[in-house]
Design a protein around this motif. Sequence first.
Motif, short mmCIF file in Angstrom:
data_model
loop_
_atom_site.label_atom_id
_atom_site.label_comp_id
_atom_site.label_asym_id
_atom_site.label_seq_id
_atom_site.Cartn_x
_atom_site.Cartn_y
_atom_site.Cartn_z
N LEU A 157 0.83 -1.21 0.00
CA LEU A 157 0.00 0.00 0.00
C LEU A 157 0.87 1.26 0.00
CD1 LEU A 157 -2.83 -1.02 2.50
CD2 LEU A 157 -3.19 -0.22 0.15
N ALA A 158 1.94 1.25 0.80
CA ALA A 158 2.84 2.40 0.86
C ALA A 158 3.47 2.66 -0.51
CB ALA A 158 3.92 2.17 1.91
N LEU A 159 3.87 1.61 -1.20
CA LEU A 159 4.46 1.76 -2.53
C LEU A 159 3.44 2.27 -3.54
CD1 LEU A 159 6.72 -1.40 -3.06
CD2 LEU A 159 7.44 0.98 -2.97
N ALA A 160 2.25 1.70 -3.49
CA ALA A 160 1.23 2.09 -4.45
C ALA A 160 0.84 3.56 -4.29
CB ALA A 160 0.00 1.20 -4.28
N TYR A 161 0.89 4.06 -3.06
CA TYR A 161 0.51 5.44 -2.78
C TYR A 161 1.69 6.41 -2.90
CZ TYR A 161 -4.34 5.12 -1.14
OH TYR A 161 -5.71 5.00 -1.06
N ALA A 162 2.86 5.91 -3.30
CA ALA A 162 4.04 6.77 -3.37
C ALA A 162 3.84 7.97 -4.29
CB ALA A 162 5.26 5.96 -3.83
N ASP A 163 3.01 7.79 -5.33
CA ASP A 163 2.75 8.91 -6.25
C ASP A 163 1.54 9.72 -5.82
OD1 ASP A 163 0.78 7.08 -6.74
OD2 ASP A 163 1.11 6.96 -8.92
N GLY A 164 1.00 9.43 -4.63
CA GLY A 164 -0.10 10.22 -4.09
C GLY A 164 -1.48 9.65 -4.32
N GLU A 165 -1.58 8.59 -5.12
CA GLU A 165 -2.89 8.00 -5.37
C GLU A 165 -2.76 6.50 -5.62
OE1 GLU A 165 -4.50 9.84 -8.83
OE2 GLU A 165 -2.88 9.15 -10.15
N LEU A 166 -3.86 5.78 -5.37
CA LEU A 166 -3.89 4.33 -5.56
C LEU A 166 -4.63 4.02 -6.85
CD1 LEU A 166 -3.35 1.48 -4.33
CD2 LEU A 166 -5.62 1.64 -3.29
N GLY A 167 -3.91 3.48 -7.85
CA GLY A 167 -4.53 3.13 -9.12
C GLY A 167 -5.41 1.90 -8.99
N SER A 168 -6.34 1.75 -9.91
CA SER A 168 -7.28 0.63 -9.84
C SER A 168 -6.56 -0.71 -9.99
CB SER A 168 -8.35 0.76 -10.92
OG SER A 168 -7.76 0.83 -12.22
N GLU A 169 -5.55 -0.77 -10.88
CA GLU A 169 -4.80 -2.02 -11.06
C GLU A 169 -3.99 -2.35 -9.80
OE1 GLU A 169 -4.57 0.59 -13.02
OE2 GLU A 169 -5.28 0.02 -15.04
N GLU A 170 -3.40 -1.32 -9.20
CA GLU A 170 -2.64 -1.52 -7.96
C GLU A 170 -3.58 -2.02 -6.86
OE1 GLU A 170 0.80 1.94 -8.28
OE2 GLU A 170 -1.24 2.50 -7.69
N ARG A 171 -4.74 -1.44 -6.79
CA ARG A 171 -5.72 -1.83 -5.76
C ARG A 171 -6.10 -3.30 -5.92
NH1 ARG A 171 -11.26 -2.12 -5.39
NH2 ARG A 171 -12.16 -1.65 -3.34
N GLU A 172 -6.34 -3.74 -7.15
CA GLU A 172 -6.74 -5.13 -7.37
C GLU A 172 -5.63 -6.11 -6.95
OE1 GLU A 172 -9.74 -6.34 -8.20
OE2 GLU A 172 -10.30 -4.24 -7.93
N ILE A 173 -4.39 -5.76 -7.27
CA ILE A 173 -3.27 -6.63 -6.89
C ILE A 173 -3.17 -6.74 -5.37
CG2 ILE A 173 -0.74 -6.73 -6.79
CD1 ILE A 173 -0.68 -5.88 -9.68
N ILE A 174 -3.29 -5.60 -4.68
CA ILE A 174 -3.18 -5.61 -3.22
C ILE A 174 -4.33 -6.38 -2.59
CG2 ILE A 174 -3.17 -4.15 -1.15
CD1 ILE A 174 -1.70 -2.03 -2.86
N LEU A 175 -5.52 -6.24 -3.14
CA LEU A 175 -6.67 -7.00 -2.64
C LEU A 175 -6.44 -8.50 -2.82
CD1 LEU A 175 -9.68 -4.85 -3.93
CD2 LEU A 175 -9.08 -5.29 -1.55
N ASP A 176 -5.90 -8.88 -3.98
CA ASP A 176 -5.63 -10.30 -4.25
C ASP A 176 -4.58 -10.84 -3.28
OD1 ASP A 176 -7.44 -10.41 -6.29
OD2 ASP A 176 -5.97 -10.20 -7.91
N VAL A 177 -3.50 -10.08 -3.09
CA VAL A 177 -2.44 -10.52 -2.18
C VAL A 177 -3.01 -10.70 -0.78
CG1 VAL A 177 -0.29 -9.83 -1.05
CG2 VAL A 177 -0.56 -9.50 -3.51
N ALA A 178 -3.80 -9.74 -0.31
CA ALA A 178 -4.39 -9.83 1.03
C ALA A 178 -5.29 -11.06 1.15
CB ALA A 178 -5.18 -8.56 1.34
#
Length: 280
Positions: A157-178
Amino acid sequence: MEILLLVTIVIIAIAMINFRDYLNHPQKRPQINNEEKDSELSEYQNPYKNQEQISSLSREEKIAKSEYGLIVALLSKLAQSDGKVCELELELMENTIQDIADALCLQSAMNQKDEILEILHKIFDFTNESVESLTRSYATLTKGQYKSRLKLVEYLLALAYADGELGSEEREIILDVAAYLEIDNEDFNTLYDTFEEFYAQKQVDSTLQEAYATLGVSEEDSMEHIKKTYKNLVRQFHPDILYHKGLEQSIMEDSTKKLQSINQAYQIIKKHKKVESTAE
Protein backbone atom coordinates in the motif's frame (compact mmCIF):
# COMPACT_ATOMS: atom_id res chain seq x y z
CA MET A 1 30.25 -82.47 34.02
CA GLU A 2 31.51 -84.85 31.33
CA ILE A 3 27.92 -85.40 30.13
CA LEU A 4 27.35 -81.59 29.83
CA LEU A 5 30.56 -81.22 27.83
CA LEU A 6 29.51 -84.08 25.50
CA VAL A 7 26.09 -82.48 24.91
CA THR A 8 27.72 -79.13 24.07
CA ILE A 9 30.06 -80.78 21.55
CA VAL A 10 27.12 -82.56 19.87
CA ILE A 11 25.11 -79.30 19.58
CA ILE A 12 28.07 -77.47 18.02
CA ALA A 13 28.64 -80.33 15.59
CA ILE A 14 24.97 -80.31 14.46
CA ALA A 15 25.08 -76.53 14.00
CA MET A 16 28.21 -76.76 11.85
CA ILE A 17 26.63 -79.49 9.67
CA ASN A 18 23.46 -77.38 9.18
CA PHE A 19 25.52 -74.27 8.34
CA ARG A 20 27.57 -76.17 5.69
CA ASP A 21 24.33 -77.50 4.19
CA TYR A 22 22.92 -73.91 4.07
CA LEU A 23 26.00 -72.66 2.22
CA ASN A 24 26.18 -75.58 -0.23
CA HIS A 25 22.45 -75.65 -1.16
CA PRO A 26 21.25 -72.08 -1.74
CA GLN A 27 17.96 -73.33 -3.24
CA LYS A 28 16.91 -74.47 0.22
CA ARG A 29 17.20 -70.94 1.65
CA PRO A 30 13.93 -69.10 2.44
CA GLN A 31 12.85 -66.76 -0.40
CA ILE A 32 12.03 -63.09 0.18
CA ASN A 33 8.61 -61.93 -1.00
CA ASN A 34 9.81 -59.39 -3.61
CA GLU A 35 6.31 -58.24 -4.51
CA GLU A 36 5.59 -57.29 -0.92
CA LYS A 37 8.96 -55.53 -0.65
CA ASP A 38 8.41 -53.64 -3.90
CA SER A 39 5.00 -52.53 -2.66
CA GLU A 40 6.53 -51.22 0.57
CA LEU A 41 9.20 -49.34 -1.38
CA SER A 42 6.67 -47.77 -3.72
CA GLU A 43 4.65 -46.51 -0.75
CA TYR A 44 7.69 -45.14 1.08
CA GLN A 45 7.85 -41.35 1.18
CA ASN A 46 11.34 -39.94 1.36
CA PRO A 47 11.24 -37.21 4.04
CA TYR A 48 14.27 -35.52 2.44
CA LYS A 49 12.83 -35.43 -1.09
CA ASN A 50 12.04 -31.69 -0.99
CA GLN A 51 15.45 -30.91 0.51
CA GLU A 52 17.12 -32.87 -2.30
CA GLN A 53 15.13 -30.93 -4.88
CA ILE A 54 16.07 -27.61 -3.26
CA SER A 55 19.75 -28.52 -3.07
CA SER A 56 19.76 -29.29 -6.79
CA LEU A 57 18.49 -25.80 -7.69
CA SER A 58 20.80 -23.06 -8.90
CA ARG A 59 21.43 -20.04 -6.65
CA GLU A 60 19.13 -17.94 -8.82
CA GLU A 61 16.32 -20.50 -8.52
CA LYS A 62 16.79 -20.79 -4.75
CA ILE A 63 16.56 -17.02 -4.30
CA ALA A 64 13.54 -16.78 -6.61
CA LYS A 65 11.70 -19.41 -4.54
CA SER A 66 12.67 -17.89 -1.19
CA GLU A 67 10.50 -15.45 0.78
CA TYR A 68 12.78 -12.60 -0.27
CA GLY A 69 12.69 -13.53 -3.93
CA LEU A 70 8.89 -13.74 -3.86
CA ILE A 71 8.68 -10.29 -2.25
CA VAL A 72 10.80 -8.83 -5.07
CA ALA A 73 8.60 -10.53 -7.67
CA LEU A 74 5.45 -9.13 -6.05
CA LEU A 75 6.99 -5.64 -5.98
CA SER A 76 7.59 -6.03 -9.70
CA LYS A 77 3.97 -7.02 -10.33
CA LEU A 78 2.76 -3.96 -8.42
CA ALA A 79 5.18 -1.60 -10.18
CA GLN A 80 4.20 -2.85 -13.63
CA SER A 81 0.45 -2.88 -12.97
CA ASP A 82 -0.31 0.77 -13.85
CA GLY A 83 2.52 1.27 -16.35
CA LYS A 84 4.10 4.17 -14.46
CA VAL A 85 6.59 4.37 -11.62
CA CYS A 86 7.32 7.64 -9.84
CA GLU A 87 10.77 8.59 -8.57
CA LEU A 88 9.93 7.90 -4.92
CA GLU A 89 8.50 4.49 -5.77
CA LEU A 90 11.68 3.59 -7.65
CA GLU A 91 13.83 4.66 -4.71
CA LEU A 92 11.72 2.67 -2.23
CA MET A 93 11.86 -0.50 -4.31
CA GLU A 94 15.60 -0.18 -4.90
CA ASN A 95 16.21 0.33 -1.19
CA THR A 96 14.16 -2.77 -0.42
CA ILE A 97 16.17 -4.81 -2.93
CA GLN A 98 19.37 -3.55 -1.30
CA ASP A 99 18.08 -4.58 2.15
CA ILE A 100 17.12 -8.01 0.85
CA ALA A 101 20.57 -8.46 -0.71
CA ASP A 102 22.16 -7.60 2.64
CA ALA A 103 19.91 -10.11 4.42
CA LEU A 104 20.76 -12.86 1.92
CA CYS A 105 24.47 -12.14 2.32
CA LEU A 106 24.10 -12.55 6.08
CA GLN A 107 22.23 -15.83 5.63
CA SER A 108 24.84 -17.31 3.32
CA ALA A 109 27.74 -15.85 5.35
CA MET A 110 29.39 -14.97 2.03
CA ASN A 111 30.29 -11.59 0.61
CA GLN A 112 28.62 -11.90 -2.79
CA LYS A 113 26.29 -8.92 -2.71
CA ASP A 114 26.89 -7.87 -6.32
CA GLU A 115 25.92 -11.31 -7.59
CA ILE A 116 22.85 -11.43 -5.34
CA LEU A 117 21.80 -7.92 -6.43
CA GLU A 118 22.08 -8.98 -10.06
CA ILE A 119 19.82 -11.97 -9.38
CA LEU A 120 17.27 -9.85 -7.50
CA HIS A 121 17.14 -7.25 -10.28
CA LYS A 122 16.69 -10.04 -12.81
CA ILE A 123 13.75 -11.38 -10.78
CA PHE A 124 12.28 -7.87 -10.64
CA ASP A 125 12.72 -7.23 -14.37
CA PHE A 126 11.68 -10.59 -15.78
CA THR A 127 9.29 -12.36 -13.41
CA ASN A 128 6.41 -13.92 -15.36
CA GLU A 129 4.52 -15.78 -12.64
CA SER A 130 1.02 -14.64 -11.75
CA VAL A 131 0.25 -12.69 -8.58
CA GLU A 132 -1.78 -15.67 -7.35
CA SER A 133 1.09 -18.14 -7.85
CA LEU A 134 3.64 -15.85 -6.21
CA THR A 135 1.43 -15.05 -3.25
CA ARG A 136 0.42 -18.67 -2.64
CA SER A 137 4.10 -19.64 -2.61
CA TYR A 138 4.80 -16.83 -0.15
CA ALA A 139 1.88 -17.98 2.01
CA THR A 140 3.31 -21.51 2.12
CA LEU A 141 6.66 -20.16 3.35
CA THR A 142 5.10 -17.86 5.97
CA LYS A 143 2.72 -20.19 7.77
CA GLY A 144 2.20 -18.91 11.29
CA GLN A 145 3.80 -15.54 10.45
CA TYR A 146 0.69 -13.38 10.28
CA LYS A 147 2.46 -10.16 11.26
CA SER A 148 4.95 -10.61 8.43
CA ARG A 149 2.11 -11.13 5.95
CA LEU A 150 0.30 -8.05 7.23
CA LYS A 151 3.53 -6.05 7.00
CA LEU A 152 3.90 -7.02 3.33
CA VAL A 153 0.38 -5.83 2.52
CA GLU A 154 1.03 -2.54 4.35
CA TYR A 155 4.26 -2.07 2.40
CA LEU A 156 2.51 -2.69 -0.92
CA LEU A 157 0.00 0.00 0.00
CA ALA A 158 2.84 2.40 0.86
CA LEU A 159 4.46 1.76 -2.53
CA ALA A 160 1.23 2.09 -4.45
CA TYR A 161 0.51 5.44 -2.78
CA ALA A 162 4.04 6.77 -3.37
CA ASP A 163 2.75 8.91 -6.25
CA GLY A 164 -0.10 10.22 -4.09
CA GLU A 165 -2.89 8.00 -5.37
CA LEU A 166 -3.89 4.33 -5.56
CA GLY A 167 -4.53 3.13 -9.12
CA SER A 168 -7.28 0.63 -9.84
CA GLU A 169 -4.80 -2.02 -11.06
CA GLU A 170 -2.64 -1.52 -7.96
CA ARG A 171 -5.72 -1.83 -5.76
CA GLU A 172 -6.74 -5.13 -7.37
CA ILE A 173 -3.27 -6.63 -6.89
CA ILE A 174 -3.18 -5.61 -3.22
CA LEU A 175 -6.67 -7.00 -2.64
CA ASP A 176 -5.63 -10.30 -4.25
CA VAL A 177 -2.44 -10.52 -2.18
CA ALA A 178 -4.39 -9.83 1.03
CA ALA A 179 -6.93 -12.51 0.13
CA TYR A 180 -4.35 -15.18 -0.73
CA LEU A 181 -2.44 -14.39 2.47
CA GLU A 182 -5.69 -14.72 4.45
CA ILE A 183 -5.42 -11.26 5.98
CA ASP A 184 -8.30 -10.56 8.34
CA ASN A 185 -10.85 -8.18 6.80
CA GLU A 186 -10.76 -5.86 9.80
CA ASP A 187 -6.96 -5.64 9.70
CA PHE A 188 -6.95 -4.95 5.97
CA ASN A 189 -9.69 -2.34 6.18
CA THR A 190 -7.84 -0.55 8.97
CA LEU A 191 -4.70 -0.32 6.82
CA TYR A 192 -6.60 0.63 3.68
CA ASP A 193 -8.68 3.34 5.38
CA THR A 194 -5.61 4.83 7.10
CA PHE A 195 -3.78 5.30 3.80
CA GLU A 196 -6.90 6.51 2.01
CA GLU A 197 -7.67 9.12 4.67
CA PHE A 198 -4.08 10.36 4.78
CA TYR A 199 -3.87 10.88 1.01
CA ALA A 200 -7.39 12.23 0.76
CA GLN A 201 -6.34 15.21 2.88
CA LYS A 202 -5.19 18.17 0.85
CA GLN A 203 -1.45 18.48 1.30
CA VAL A 204 -0.31 22.00 2.08
CA ASP A 205 2.41 23.03 -0.35
CA SER A 206 5.69 23.95 1.29
CA THR A 207 7.45 27.15 0.40
CA LEU A 208 10.75 26.90 -1.43
CA GLN A 209 12.63 27.85 1.74
CA GLU A 210 10.81 25.14 3.71
CA ALA A 211 11.64 22.62 1.01
CA TYR A 212 15.35 23.35 1.23
CA ALA A 213 15.14 23.11 5.03
CA THR A 214 13.33 19.76 4.85
CA LEU A 215 16.12 18.25 2.77
CA GLY A 216 18.84 20.01 4.70
CA VAL A 217 20.33 21.63 1.59
CA SER A 218 20.73 25.18 0.36
CA GLU A 219 19.75 26.98 -2.83
CA GLU A 220 23.41 27.24 -3.80
CA ASP A 221 23.85 23.45 -3.84
CA SER A 222 23.96 21.68 -7.19
CA MET A 223 21.03 19.54 -8.32
CA GLU A 224 23.36 16.54 -8.25
CA HIS A 225 24.08 17.12 -4.56
CA ILE A 226 20.40 17.71 -3.79
CA LYS A 227 19.40 14.50 -5.55
CA LYS A 228 22.02 12.54 -3.62
CA THR A 229 20.75 14.03 -0.36
CA TYR A 230 17.17 13.16 -1.33
CA LYS A 231 18.13 9.54 -2.01
CA ASN A 232 19.95 9.28 1.31
CA LEU A 233 16.90 10.61 3.16
CA VAL A 234 14.58 8.19 1.39
CA ARG A 235 16.98 5.42 2.32
CA GLN A 236 16.94 6.56 5.93
CA PHE A 237 13.15 6.68 6.25
CA HIS A 238 12.00 4.05 3.77
CA PRO A 239 9.50 1.45 5.06
CA ASP A 240 11.07 -1.73 6.37
CA ILE A 241 9.50 -5.16 5.85
CA LEU A 242 12.40 -7.45 6.71
CA TYR A 243 11.88 -9.69 9.69
CA HIS A 244 14.94 -8.69 11.66
CA LYS A 245 13.82 -5.06 11.85
CA GLY A 246 10.77 -3.68 13.69
CA LEU A 247 7.77 -5.79 12.68
CA GLU A 248 5.80 -4.12 15.45
CA GLN A 249 6.21 -0.66 13.94
CA SER A 250 3.62 0.70 11.56
CA ILE A 251 4.85 1.82 8.16
CA MET A 252 2.10 4.45 8.10
CA GLU A 253 3.12 5.93 11.43
CA ASP A 254 6.88 5.79 11.05
CA SER A 255 7.60 6.32 7.38
CA THR A 256 4.82 7.55 5.14
CA LYS A 257 4.34 11.09 6.46
CA LYS A 258 8.06 11.78 6.63
CA LEU A 259 8.68 10.36 3.16
CA GLN A 260 5.88 12.41 1.66
CA SER A 261 7.30 15.64 3.07
CA ILE A 262 10.77 14.69 1.75
CA ASN A 263 9.39 13.84 -1.68
CA GLN A 264 7.25 16.95 -1.84
CA ALA A 265 10.22 19.13 -0.91
CA TYR A 266 12.37 17.46 -3.56
CA GLN A 267 9.73 17.97 -6.27
CA ILE A 268 9.40 21.67 -5.36
CA ILE A 269 13.18 22.16 -5.56
CA LYS A 270 13.41 20.23 -8.84
CA LYS A 271 10.70 22.41 -10.35
CA HIS A 272 12.40 25.57 -9.12
CA LYS A 273 15.84 24.49 -10.38
CA LYS A 274 14.38 23.57 -13.77
CA VAL A 275 12.69 26.94 -14.10
CA GLU A 276 15.88 28.66 -12.93
CA SER A 277 17.94 26.73 -15.47
CA THR A 278 15.50 27.57 -18.28
CA ALA A 279 15.57 31.26 -17.38
CA GLU A 280 19.35 31.29 -17.65
